[in-house]
Design an enzyme around this catalytic site. Structure first.
Site, short mmCIF file in Angstrom:
data_model
loop_
_atom_site.label_atom_id
_atom_site.label_comp_id
_atom_site.label_asym_id
_atom_site.label_seq_id
_atom_site.Cartn_x
_atom_site.Cartn_y
_atom_site.Cartn_z
N TYR A 53 -19.63 6.52 0.54
CA TYR A 53 -18.60 5.69 1.20
C TYR A 53 -19.14 4.32 1.54
O TYR A 53 -20.34 4.18 1.79
CB TYR A 53 -18.13 6.38 2.49
CG TYR A 53 -17.28 7.60 2.28
CD1 TYR A 53 -16.80 7.98 1.03
CD2 TYR A 53 -16.93 8.40 3.38
CE1 TYR A 53 -16.02 9.11 0.88
CE2 TYR A 53 -16.14 9.53 3.23
CZ TYR A 53 -15.69 9.88 1.98
OH TYR A 53 -14.92 11.00 1.84
N SER A 238 -6.65 13.94 2.90
CA SER A 238 -5.41 13.33 2.40
C SER A 238 -4.16 14.03 2.91
O SER A 238 -3.22 14.30 2.14
CB SER A 238 -5.39 13.28 0.87
OG SER A 238 -6.32 12.34 0.38
N LEU A 240 -1.82 12.85 4.56
CA LEU A 240 -0.69 11.94 4.44
C LEU A 240 -0.49 11.46 3.00
O LEU A 240 0.29 10.53 2.76
CB LEU A 240 -0.86 10.73 5.38
CG LEU A 240 -0.75 11.04 6.87
CD1 LEU A 240 -1.02 9.78 7.69
CD2 LEU A 240 0.62 11.62 7.21
N GLY A 241 -1.19 12.08 2.06
CA GLY A 241 -1.00 11.71 0.67
C GLY A 241 -1.18 10.23 0.40
O GLY A 241 -0.30 9.60 -0.17
N GLY A 247 5.99 7.56 4.89
CA GLY A 247 7.31 7.03 4.54
C GLY A 247 7.32 5.58 4.12
O GLY A 247 8.37 5.07 3.71
N LYS A 248 6.17 4.91 4.15
CA LYS A 248 6.18 3.46 3.91
C LYS A 248 6.39 3.08 2.45
O LYS A 248 6.65 1.91 2.16
CB LYS A 248 4.90 2.83 4.44
CG LYS A 248 3.61 3.32 3.82
CD LYS A 248 2.42 2.72 4.57
CE LYS A 248 1.10 3.28 4.08
NZ LYS A 248 -0.03 2.78 4.90
#
Length: 352
Positions: A53, A238, A240-241, A247-248
């Protein structure tokens, strides 16, 4: 904040884990330390990072995330709390072109490479031990990062699992690492690691860190059974994928250069598949119906799964971090879970 036992160990991890892969690329060191301070003040005791990272990985930034965390851990007030924190990091696997990380990247999990990687991470993290040391992806040929089909034509040289575990056993005996985990693994891998450890009296893996979300529930079947029978907990990444489940992106705008998808459009290709936007819109509608944000719904769903020990959240802003951690206060009713399953049946794992 609730705490759950990690596998068969004595480690109790917060149900929210702070992911850090943006530190050093999208987040400055000051922003990283602000996030770390806020997270532990809210009861988070679990921090996840990796030697490669920040993401996307490149030679000029490799290790910077661990360095940022290490400077935070070295502060006197944090040093006093080190025994209350669970710090996890990862070693790369074979099969990706990261020759800039170590000279010998062909057999990434050789004894030499593991010993060097652990020492390098300890130095960057400025700590004497790593609580959970994870194999970032398998040394062998497996489908991963959005691939779904196993291809025997891609077979390559690999370090035997027994040899990997023998090296980790040395490091545990020396006190440099406490426990083992895997990431991006398969049911075969879970069983082979577990059975090899039992047969040779070597350290057992406690956790698997795989993608899991409303858009990717492939863990529900074979992996869930393997982990249940072998006493392995899921650390869900992940959830929130890549931000889709916030939703954004429902309207299709993925060009915002402040988001990960906008900055690195080729990085989350599994979320460009045909039913992702439609499924996301359906989940967002459920959230609105029950007066929740899409983020709250998505994170609360992952947390509700019996096999999840901790949900790994990541944020580039404090507002995002606060909403993600606050989602720990949300519990989904059976009614909501039934509606989620109806959508899942229509749009089955659109981003595996």
């Amino acid at each position: 904040m609730e705490y759950k036992r990690l596998g068969s160990s004595d480690l109790l991890v917060s149900e929210i884990c702070l992911g850090t892969m943006t530190y050093g690329q999208q987040n400055t060191i000051a922003e990283a330390h602000e996030q770390l301070d806020y997270a532990i003040a809210q009861g988070v005791n679990f921090i996840d990072t990796a030697e490669m990272y920040p993401v996307p990985p490149k030679a000029e930034t490799q290790g910077r995330t661990e360095q940022y965390i290490g400077e935070w851990l070295a502060q006197p007030r944090i040093k006093q709390q080190r025994d209350k924190l669970i710090v996890a990091t990862k070693i790369i696997g074979t099969g990706r072109n990261y020759n800039w990380l170590r000279d010998d990247a062909i057999a990434a999990l050789s004894r030499k490479n593991i010993l060097q990687a652990v020492d390098d991470s300890l130095k960057r993290l400025q700590t004497d031990y790593i609580d959970l040391y994870q194999i970032h992806w398998p040394d062998r040929n497996v489908p991963m990062f959005g691939q779904v089909a196993f291809d025997p034509q891609q077979e390559r040289e690999m370090v035997a699992i027994a040899e990997q575990l023998e090296t980790f056993a040395e490091l545990i005996k020396e006190g440099k690492i406490r426990h083992l985990g895997v990431s991006n693994e398969t049911p075969w891998g879970i069983c082979e690691f577990s059975h090899t450890a039992k047969r040779l009296n070597l350290p057992k893996i406690l956790s698997i860190q795989n993608a899991y979300s409303l858009l990717n529930r492939t863990f529900d079947s074979h992996l869930a059974e393997a982990c249940y029978r072998e006493g392995v907990s899921l650390l869900a990444y992940s959830p929130l994928g890549f931000g889709h489940l916030s939703g954004k992106y429902i309207q299709g705008d993925q060009t915002n250069t402040h988001t990960r998808i906008g900055l690195f459009p080729n990085f989350g290709q599994r979320y460009n598949k045909v039913n992702v936007r439609a499924a996301t819109a359906e989940y967002a509608a459920i959230a609105q119906k029950y007066d929740l944000s899409p983020t709250q719904l998505a994170l609360a769903f992952v947390r509700s799964r019996w096999f999840v020990a901790s949900t790994i959240i990541g944020a580039t802003t404090m507002e995002q971090l606060q909403e993600n951690i606050d989602s720990a206060n949300v519990r989904l009713s059976n009614e909501i879970l039934v509606e989620i399953d109806h959508v899942h049946a229509r749009y089955f794992n659109p981003a595996p």
